[in-house]
Design a protein around this motif. Structure first.
Motif, short mmCIF file in Angstrom:
data_model
loop_
_atom_site.label_atom_id
_atom_site.label_comp_id
_atom_site.label_asym_id
_atom_site.label_seq_id
_atom_site.Cartn_x
_atom_site.Cartn_y
_atom_site.Cartn_z
N UNK A 1 0.84 -1.19 0.00
CA UNK A 1 0.00 0.00 0.00
C UNK A 1 0.87 1.24 0.00
N UNK A 2 0.35 2.30 -0.62
CA UNK A 2 1.12 3.55 -0.65
C UNK A 2 0.73 4.45 0.52
N UNK A 3 1.72 5.01 1.14
CA UNK A 3 1.58 6.13 2.08
C UNK A 3 2.98 6.70 2.23
N UNK A 4 3.13 7.94 2.68
CA UNK A 4 4.47 8.51 2.83
C UNK A 4 5.30 7.65 3.77
N UNK A 5 6.44 7.19 3.30
CA UNK A 5 7.24 6.26 4.10
C UNK A 5 7.76 6.88 5.39
N UNK A 6 7.86 8.19 5.42
CA UNK A 6 8.32 8.87 6.64
C UNK A 6 7.31 8.75 7.77
N UNK A 7 6.11 8.31 7.46
CA UNK A 7 5.11 8.08 8.50
C UNK A 7 5.64 7.11 9.55
N UNK A 8 6.33 6.07 9.08
CA UNK A 8 6.84 5.05 10.00
C UNK A 8 7.90 5.59 10.96
N UNK A 9 8.95 6.30 10.47
CA UNK A 9 9.92 6.87 11.40
C UNK A 9 9.31 7.86 12.39
N UNK A 10 8.39 8.68 11.92
CA UNK A 10 7.76 9.66 12.82
C UNK A 10 6.97 8.95 13.91
N UNK A 11 6.25 7.89 13.54
CA UNK A 11 5.48 7.14 14.54
C UNK A 11 6.41 6.44 15.53
N UNK A 12 7.59 6.02 15.07
CA UNK A 12 8.56 5.41 15.99
C UNK A 12 9.04 6.41 17.03
N UNK A 13 9.28 7.65 16.61
CA UNK A 13 9.72 8.69 17.54
C UNK A 13 8.61 9.00 18.55
N UNK A 14 7.38 9.07 18.08
CA UNK A 14 6.26 9.34 18.99
C UNK A 14 6.08 8.20 19.99
N UNK A 15 6.27 6.96 19.51
CA UNK A 15 6.18 5.82 20.42
C UNK A 15 7.26 5.86 21.49
N UNK A 16 8.49 6.24 21.08
CA UNK A 16 9.58 6.36 22.04
C UNK A 16 9.30 7.49 23.04
N UNK A 17 8.64 8.54 22.56
CA UNK A 17 8.31 9.67 23.45
C UNK A 17 7.27 9.26 24.49
N UNK A 18 6.32 8.42 24.10
CA UNK A 18 5.33 7.93 25.06
C UNK A 18 6.00 7.09 26.13
N UNK A 19 6.89 6.21 25.71
CA UNK A 19 7.61 5.36 26.69
C UNK A 19 8.48 6.22 27.61
N UNK A 20 9.09 7.25 27.04
CA UNK A 20 9.89 8.17 27.85
C UNK A 20 9.02 8.85 28.90
N UNK A 21 7.83 9.30 28.50
CA UNK A 21 6.93 9.97 29.43
C UNK A 21 6.54 9.07 30.59
N UNK A 22 6.31 7.80 30.29
CA UNK A 22 5.96 6.85 31.36
C UNK A 22 7.15 6.63 32.29
N UNK A 23 8.34 6.49 31.73
CA UNK A 23 9.54 6.32 32.56
C UNK A 23 9.79 7.54 33.43
#
Length: 281
Positions: free
Chosen positions: A116-138
């Motif tokens: 499927x097509x979508x901007x591939x940078x979507x994946x890296x940006x979502x990875x950073x947001x996921x890491x930020x959520x884990x950081x917030x919990x820590x």
């Protein structure tokens, strides 16, 4: 009056600097969906689930206390050892996660990208947001210990400087994403680089004042550590949260220059590789 119809034109070739960053905003719902998915999948079918976000840094910090605090006798600038290592571990884990998760962007998402097509940078940006959520919990764990030691008068945070923490996280997230997608782009052809990522990140940690304060390093080695683009934001983070650390406007500016250069080069290379990576992955 008829509703306006929006068309999306997909072409096989485009200019190298045609980064199409505006598409990221249009696909913001997908970014949030992938962020949620990565967080849920990580702790699905585990006994303790998200509790590992507290246990992992706590156990790691206890090991640091034994190894670096009691055996190696490294200074913590007067900060209680457990709090010092918890704080350093939280900010470093965030940066390391941004690098390691993005370093596998193409190899781990090859099937999805091929369907499927979508901007591939979507994946890296979502990875950073996921890491930020884990950081917030820590950070909830860090704040608990910080409140205890602050009331006891053992630490003196610079509360006003906490306003700079979002910029610190933004810089570390952008830098980690830039480095990660560069590695990811290279691993489409050189698969053995993926083996070196975790090892390289571990070495990078010891080249950053995470388990030791910068104040204990002198001479030429101190200058080398300051050239590390992660050193300045980590020291600023520690200075704001714990009230100790060395903050230099000159090295902060240099760190931002490296960060912007890394993410720009990363996005350009990523943009080029995404056109042909299915032929090599």
């Amino acid at each position: 009056m008829k509703d306006a119809v929006q068309y999306t034109k997909i072409t096989a070739k485009h200019d190298l600097l045609d980064l199409r960053l505006d598409e990221l905003w249009r696909y913001r719902d997908l970014i949030l969906l992938l962020t949620k998915r990565s967080f849920v999948v990580t702790y699905k079918q585990t006994i303790l689930g998200p509790l590992w976000l507290f246990l992992n840094p706590l156990l790691t910090s206890v090991v640091y206390v034994v190894l670096f605090g009691n055996i190696a006798k490294l200074s913590t600038d007067g900060v209680p050892q457990l709090l010092f290592y918890l704080t350093g571990n939280a900010v470093w884990s965030f940066f390391a996660a941004c690098v390691t998760t993005n370093a596998a962007t193409f190899t781990e998402n090859a099937r999805l990208f091929g369907k499927v097509y979508f901007p591939r940078l979507v994946s890296p940006v979502s990875n950073v947001l996921g890491a930020m959520i884990r950081f917030g919990i820590q950070m909830l764990l860090v704040l608990g210990f910080l409140a205890y030691y602050a009331v006891a008068g053992l630490v003196h945070p610079h509360w006003l400087a906490w306003l700079s923490l979002p910029l610190v996280l933004l810089q570390l997230g952008v830098l980690g994403m830039g480095v990660g997608i560069i590695v990811s782009s290279l691993t489409t052809k050189y698969r053995d680089l993926s083996v070196l990522v975790s090892f390289g990140v571990s070495l990078w940690m010891y080249a950053t004042p995470v388990v030791y304060p910068l104040s204990t390093v002198t001479g030429p080695l101190r200058k080398l550590l300051l050239l590390n683009p992660v050193t300045a934001p980590v020291e600023l983070f520690r200075w704001a949260v714990l009230g100790v650390g060395s903050v230099s406007a000159k090295y902060l500016a240099a760190s931002w220059i490296v960060t912007l250069a890394a993410v720009f080069c990363g996005v350009v290379i990523f943009n080029k590789v995404e056109r042909t990576f299915m032929d090599t992955v």
